[in-house]
Design an enzyme around this catalytic site. Sequence first.
Site, PDB file in Angstrom:
ATOM      1  N   SER A  30       0.827  -1.216   0.000  1.00  0.00           N
ATOM      2  CA  SER A  30       0.000   0.000   0.000  1.00  0.00           C
ATOM      3  C   SER A  30       0.849   1.249   0.000  1.00  0.00           C
ATOM      4  CB  SER A  30      -0.859   0.064   1.268  1.00  0.00           C
ATOM      5  OG  SER A  30      -1.875  -0.874   1.217  1.00  0.00           O
ATOM      6  N   HIS A  61      -3.749   0.034  -4.658  1.00  0.00           N
ATOM      7  CA  HIS A  61      -3.155  -1.159  -5.276  1.00  0.00           C
ATOM      8  C   HIS A  61      -3.602  -1.208  -6.731  1.00  0.00           C
ATOM      9  CE1 HIS A  61      -1.566  -3.396  -1.747  1.00  0.00           C
ATOM     10  NE2 HIS A  61      -2.383  -2.583  -1.123  1.00  0.00           N
ATOM     11  N   HIS A  83      -5.316  -9.667  -0.945  1.00  0.00           N
ATOM     12  CA  HIS A  83      -5.302  -9.905   0.500  1.00  0.00           C
ATOM     13  C   HIS A  83      -6.426 -10.874   0.878  1.00  0.00           C
ATOM     14  CE1 HIS A  83      -3.876  -5.784  -0.257  1.00  0.00           C
ATOM     15  NE2 HIS A  83      -3.061  -5.955   0.745  1.00  0.00           N
ATOM     16  N   TYR A  85      -8.476 -10.368   3.202  1.00  0.00           N
ATOM     17  CA  TYR A  85      -9.695  -9.615   3.542  1.00  0.00           C
ATOM     18  C   TYR A  85     -10.537  -9.244   2.326  1.00  0.00           C
ATOM     19  CZ  TYR A  85      -6.920  -5.410   2.465  1.00  0.00           C
ATOM     20  OH  TYR A  85      -6.148  -4.474   1.853  1.00  0.00           O
ATOM     21  N   GLU A  86      -9.952  -9.388   1.128  1.00  0.00           N
ATOM     22  CA  GLU A  86     -10.758  -9.138  -0.071  1.00  0.00           C
ATOM     23  C   GLU A  86     -11.663 -10.328  -0.372  1.00  0.00           C
ATOM     24  OE1 GLU A  86      -8.390  -6.972  -3.319  1.00  0.00           O
ATOM     25  OE2 GLU A  86      -6.848  -7.755  -1.995  1.00  0.00           O
ATOM     26  N   ALA A 113       2.684  -2.269   4.129  1.00  0.00           N
ATOM     27  CA  ALA A 113       2.416  -1.205   5.087  1.00  0.00           C
ATOM     28  C   ALA A 113       2.088  -1.891   6.405  1.00  0.00           C
ATOM     29  CB  ALA A 113       1.229  -0.378   4.624  1.00  0.00           C
ATOM     30  N   MET A 211      -1.592  -6.907   7.218  1.00  0.00           N
ATOM     31  CA  MET A 211      -2.616  -7.795   6.660  1.00  0.00           C
ATOM     32  C   MET A 211      -2.144  -8.515   5.393  1.00  0.00           C
ATOM     33  SD  MET A 211      -5.806  -5.121   7.036  1.00  0.00           S
ATOM     34  CE  MET A 211      -5.981  -4.093   8.513  1.00  0.00           C
ATOM     35  N   SER A 212      -0.834  -8.671   5.235  1.00  0.00           N
ATOM     36  CA  SER A 212      -0.351  -9.291   3.983  1.00  0.00           C
ATOM     37  C   SER A 212       0.942 -10.051   4.229  1.00  0.00           C
ATOM     38  CB  SER A 212      -0.109  -8.200   2.936  1.00  0.00           C
ATOM     39  OG  SER A 212       0.970  -7.376   3.329  1.00  0.00           O
ATOM     40  N   ASN A 235       1.782   3.807  10.571  1.00  0.00           N
ATOM     41  CA  ASN A 235       1.081   4.353  11.747  1.00  0.00           C
ATOM     42  C   ASN A 235       1.552   3.595  12.974  1.00  0.00           C
ATOM     43  OD1 ASN A 235      -0.626   2.139  10.289  1.00  0.00           O
ATOM     44  ND2 ASN A 235      -1.251   2.036  12.422  1.00  0.00           N
ATOM     45  N   HIS A 247      -7.213   4.441   6.689  1.00  0.00           N
ATOM     46  CA  HIS A 247      -6.457   3.998   5.513  1.00  0.00           C
ATOM     47  C   HIS A 247      -5.792   5.208   4.846  1.00  0.00           C
ATOM     48  CE1 HIS A 247      -5.253   1.546   2.162  1.00  0.00           C
ATOM     49  NE2 HIS A 247      -5.984   2.215   1.295  1.00  0.00           N
TER      50      HIS A 247
HETATM   51  N1  HPA Z   1      -2.752  -2.792  11.514  1.00  0.00           N
HETATM   52  C1  HPA Z   1      -2.893  -3.710  10.537  1.00  0.00           C
HETATM   53  N2  HPA Z   1      -2.512  -3.478   9.289  1.00  0.00           N
HETATM   54  C2  HPA Z   1      -1.940  -2.298   9.007  1.00  0.00           C
HETATM   55  C3  HPA Z   1      -1.768  -1.309   9.980  1.00  0.00           C
HETATM   56  C4  HPA Z   1      -2.192  -1.573  11.305  1.00  0.00           C
HETATM   57  O1  HPA Z   1      -2.073  -0.744  12.227  1.00  0.00           O
HETATM   58  N3  HPA Z   1      -1.196  -0.246   9.357  1.00  0.00           N
HETATM   59  C5  HPA Z   1      -1.014  -0.595   8.057  1.00  0.00           C
HETATM   60  N4  HPA Z   1      -1.473  -1.837   7.836  1.00  0.00           N
END
Ligand code: HPA
Length: 288
Positions: A30, A61, A83, A85-86, A113, A211-212, A235, A247
């Site tokens: 990302s 993406h 991912h 989650y998709e 990310a 998440m990847s 973050n 996001h």
């Molecule tokens: N948590 C999960 N996935 C992420 C985060 C997070 O804080 N930041 C970027 N991808």
Amino acid sequence: MSQNEIEQNAAAIRQKYSDAFPKTALILGSGLGGFADTLEGSTIISYEEIPTFPQSTVQGHAGRLVIGNAGGVTIACMQGRMHLYEGYEAQRLGISIRTLYSLGVETLIITNAAGGIKQGLTPGGLMVITDHINFSGHNPLIGPNDDSFGVRFPDMTNAYDPGLRAELHQVAKEKSIDLQEGVYLQLTGPSFETPAEIRMLKTLGADAVGMSTVPECIVARHCGMRVAGLSVITNLAAGIADHEITHEDTMENADRALDNFSTMMTEFLRRISAQPSNGANHKNPLSG
Ligand code: HPA
């Protein structure tokens, strides 16, 4: 992930790119997709043109395979990934990796990310992945094993190649870029974690959360590719910072990291391409 399906994908890619295929591929996480836009003389193949590549559905993406030159080295970049989650099954996340492998890719650099848990990680900063924790409840290798790619029970001791990790640190030092390192833990998402979950993950040994990456690493290691992993800390994880996570914020911080990322990656690619190939490990299933 049948062999036939991998073969079809590889053939479709070869039809669009008939030169010798690069030995190194990069999956851009990302907000890092911009790196592929900087490649010179690039050939761009949309995932839609590759018969069974799953389509990426996430903002940030692009869903394209970009083959081009970075600092004198030709590489293949996946600009966009899929991912859990998709809604994709874990097994389908391995299709692109096996396709790249079948085209001759030996080294896979996986980027993502991630939310920072460990002290010292800051938004916009970079972290080399030393190891991962698969906390997703999924594994892309579940199902019958295809022996032409690898063994039933692949070893994951040095999943993230120690030599590549050392090289990343060396490049960062020479370029005066702050490069942290740590363990990446994967959850499925798409909801971010709660502060209680982050406290739990910290006690489990996670330094960053995302998440990847884990399914891709597992599939790549299964077929003997060398893997490097790099997280952009977008973050601080939930409850560590005193504000909510969006996001949009994560994309903005990934963007801030892009310059350092590009500088480091270009030099890293130049160096690893100058090293002897590990092609001896490469047993292309499509060429027998
Ligand atoms: N948590 C999960 N996935 C992420 C985060 C997070 O804080 N930041 C970027 N991808």
